[in-house]
Scaffold this active site. Structure first.
Site, PDB file in Angstrom:
ATOM      1  N   TYR A 181      -1.013  28.395   7.833  1.00 11.89           N
ATOM      2  CA  TYR A 181      -0.084  27.461   7.170  1.00 11.89           C
ATOM      3  C   TYR A 181       1.358  27.947   7.337  1.00 11.89           C
ATOM      4  CZ  TYR A 181      -3.915  24.902   4.847  1.00 11.89           C
ATOM      5  OH  TYR A 181      -5.024  24.135   4.564  1.00 11.89           O
ATOM      6  N   SER A 241      -5.740  16.314   1.964  1.00  7.99           N
ATOM      7  CA  SER A 241      -5.014  15.062   2.197  1.00  7.99           C
ATOM      8  C   SER A 241      -5.522  13.940   1.289  1.00  7.99           C
ATOM      9  CB  SER A 241      -5.121  14.677   3.684  1.00  7.99           C
ATOM     10  OG  SER A 241      -3.911  14.125   4.150  1.00  7.99           O
ATOM     11  N   ALA A 288      -3.727  10.904   1.711  1.00  5.92           N
ATOM     12  CA  ALA A 288      -3.658  10.398   3.085  1.00  5.92           C
ATOM     13  C   ALA A 288      -2.264  10.585   3.678  1.00  5.92           C
ATOM     14  CB  ALA A 288      -4.083   8.933   3.137  1.00  5.92           C
ATOM     15  N   GLY A 289      -1.687  11.728   3.370  1.00  7.86           N
ATOM     16  CA  GLY A 289      -0.377  12.035   3.952  1.00  7.86           C
ATOM     17  C   GLY A 289       0.699  11.050   3.535  1.00  7.86           C
ATOM     18  N   GLY A 290       0.440  10.319   2.471  1.00  7.21           N
ATOM     19  CA  GLY A 290       1.476   9.415   1.950  1.00  7.21           C
ATOM     20  C   GLY A 290       1.542   8.068   2.631  1.00  7.21           C
ATOM     21  N   VAL A 328      -0.301   5.531   2.493  1.00  6.68           N
ATOM     22  CA  VAL A 328      -0.598   4.375   1.637  1.00  6.68           C
ATOM     23  C   VAL A 328       0.688   3.848   0.998  1.00  6.68           C
ATOM     24  CG1 VAL A 328      -2.017   3.514  -0.259  1.00  6.68           C
ATOM     25  CG2 VAL A 328      -2.738   5.543   0.994  1.00  6.68           C
ATOM     26  N   PHE A 329       1.614   4.754   0.740  1.00 11.14           N
ATOM     27  CA  PHE A 329       2.801   4.361  -0.016  1.00 11.14           C
ATOM     28  C   PHE A 329       3.800   3.586   0.830  1.00 11.14           C
ATOM     29  CE2 PHE A 329       1.224   8.464  -1.679  1.00 11.14           C
ATOM     30  CZ  PHE A 329       0.785   8.019  -2.910  1.00 11.14           C
ATOM     31  N   THR A 330       3.808   3.872   2.124  1.00 12.06           N
ATOM     32  CA  THR A 330       4.911   3.347   2.921  1.00 12.06           C
ATOM     33  C   THR A 330       4.480   2.547   4.151  1.00 12.06           C
ATOM     34  OG1 THR A 330       4.863   5.442   4.099  1.00 12.06           O
ATOM     35  CG2 THR A 330       6.449   5.247   2.296  1.00 12.06           C
TER      36      THR A 330
END
Lengths: 300, 300, 300
Positions: C53, C210, C213-215, C217-219
């Site tokens: 990481y 995740s 889902a790595g965001g 869904v929001f954008t």
């Protein structure tokens, strides 16, 4: 040569000689025996057949040759297969290509193989293809009988997926000793779908058929073949391999599942090349470089 | 008629009558009882339902009919299912189609089925579809309670893949007795993905729903249907079958996994035709010819 | 906060804080410790790392911070991973991205993680990705040694499919305690392919990476994201959730497989939001509505 202990009663050589195309090699009995003896000198003692190879002729061709030197029988392990029925002038009763894993057919096929090979035992008999009509109890019954009669000493399968292997195993009092599957740098299906992992889990050493992918790495102009060939060529240089086929064999031989490649060439030079591949050591990075050249992308 | 012993306490007939469309047959109670008695004469003693069939009406229609001759209850085996919730004016509380395998829903569904059938036991209860939200411990708990209470004598599943069957089995002290799956000449998924092999391995006789593929073999003009139909017609002649549906049933009945077809017709003539299929013997080549007509290519 | 007992010796918090992007958060040691303490107040005691990481930097950043308050070590559970080799200026010896699950690499990676964290034990070590070149015996050997040495207390895997989990488990005398897999409303692969069912069967609580889902869904403006977002927004209203991310967490938390979401945000507000999601109760219908918005169709 390293030997692989498949069971308490069966050891085979780390590299197997495949007689799939024996009929095409157009060799005399004497030439065949010469090739066998050259194999034995290299440490290859295991020879892979199937009832149907060479349109049902290869077993008999080999049996005829063996009869020149019957003592060779005890120095070699004979592998053969049954379960496929081909359309052939040699089997006019077959109207279509189909599978048959009935008791009757397996027994008949074995008896026929014994006659063809002029021997009284087969070291390892494989079901050639998973049969969607397989009655696992029937197969287990005839396997057990053939084993008790001493006609077949050991059993395995070919081209089985995990669930098919599991089904047949569940009916047997003895283990299936191998799964002969298609496996090469060019053909990753059995790596990707878990078949190879299943073999490792069950400690079943798989045999790899078509380890050279039918030669298409050497000549094909498709994108994947070119990509793999270039990678193999570069790594051949790095590890001082004489040719890319050695790198292809090494790629299989190094795998922890103890993959046993079947060398299908009639030319001793090619066989020696395969055997020499056992000396090659690929690093993990080289192994993955080859894998990734075949996949066409990095590992995730 | 041959009977299949699913457990020490449950035997069912080799052919099952399916009441999926009972509501559509538009029969009087008397006509339904007549049909049941004709089935019994043929040896069909097992009747397949689900809570949702006929928009939640079939169980009650059958129960009403049965109440004319209550003694019939002991001569038949009732199979029903639960776990799907449909949008229906009969269930206004359902806002979407969904699955429910909670303790509460399974119990409520069973109590309801008992009321509908006017009986105090169900012979075999199936979870209708694999529920991605299934809590296997909860299902096992309510199955165990219902069994102890004598409300459901035996349990199974429907449309489960191997891993789903394995999950639920792992929580139960008794075996799941069947997996009711879609299976026909036209629908090979459960053959190709290992579900049928898994059933054979676990000695779980599967029931086949839609064994006639919803009739599309008979009428459809798509390439696959035509290919299969022509093959079936040819083989029907070879084996002296009266119609291709008999060949379709025979293709299932001969399989070593002991497939139990569900005949979903309300016409006694069609049911008799299915039963007569048990007399038909297909050769292995014929079985493969049919398989290959569906696959569209030879076996490898 | 609820705690999940993974074994007799390891309990973790129901929500895990993920340090995947710790290097990007650009926080001082003091700020990191503040965040850890805020997590602890919320009941989050488990922190998820991997050797790789932050391009091999996150473990050391966290270790530096921890050294400000060494007593914190005993209040937290450290999860880290090994087995992937990245191309990085920090590892100039890596020529390609590859996997390495050799004894040597696993040991070296663990020793390095211990140094980075400035600790003498790791609570839970995971193999980061299934390695097609994995020698399960080797992995088992080094796991056993590291356990006996007290350097790693517990073991698991990440991104493994059922057969890969089964292979490695077959060689170990102790259970693998988790499988850290990608899992969210937007990413159903591990639900659809049986991985989650396998976890439930083996009573292995999976961690979800995740979970947001790595965001996207929001954008995202793709059809699926819009469909899911609208469904989540509607259900957020129905259950009085403050935001759709809470509904996404609740969708995972309610699943009977005991899914443990990894919250990968450095903002305490987002972390609190995830924790608050544990209070949300979705009905089964709401759970399926979300599922179906992701699949794009009804369940069958």
């Amino acid at each position: 040569m390293q030997r692989i202990k498949l069971s308490d009663t069966l050891e085979i050589s780390r590299v197997v000689h495949g007689h799939w195309r024996l009929a095409d090699w157009d060799m005399s009995k004497e030439e065949i025996i010469e090739l066998v003896e050259e194999c034995l000198e290299l440490g290859i003692t295991t020879f892979d057949h199937a009832d149907i190879y060479g349109n049902y002729t290869c077993e008999a061709i080999f049996g005829e040759a063996l009869s020149l030197k019957p003592k060779l029988r005890d120095e070699i392990e004979l592998v053969t297969k049954c379960g496929i029925k081909l359309i052939s002038e040699n089997c006019p009763e077959h109207k279509i290509k189909s599978y048959d894993t009935s008791k009757e057919h397996i027994r008949k096929s074995v008896e026929n193989s014994l006659r063809n090979f002029k021997t009284d035992y087969i070291d390892l008999l494989l079901i050639h293809r998973p049969d969607p009509f397989m009655d696992a109890d029937q197969v287990a019954e005839v396997f057990t009988e053939l084993k008790e009669e001493g006609k077949v000493l050991n059993f395995g399968v070919s081209n089985f997926k995990a669930h098919q292997f599991s089904l047949l195993s569940s009916r047997l009092d003895f283990p299936l000793l191998t799964n002969q599957i298609e496996l090469s740098v060019m053909e990753l299906e059995n790596i990707e779908d878990g078949t190879l992992d299943y073999c490792q889990e069950k400690r079943v050493a798989p045999m790899a058929w078509s380890p050279m992918a039918g030669g298409r790495v050497f000549t094909s102009q498709d994108e994947k073949a070119i990509r793999v060939r270039e990678t193999l060529e570069q790594i051949a240089k790095e590890v001082n391999a004489k040719s890319i086929d050695q790198v292809m064999y090494a790629w299989l031989l190094e795998h922890p599942a103890k993959i046993i490649p079947i060398v299908g060439s009639g030319k001793i030079k090619r066989i020696k090349s395969a055997v020499a591949a056992m000396e090659i050591e690929l690093s993990r990075e080289q192994w993955f470089e080859i894998l990734q050249s075949s996949m066409g992308h990095e590992v995730p």
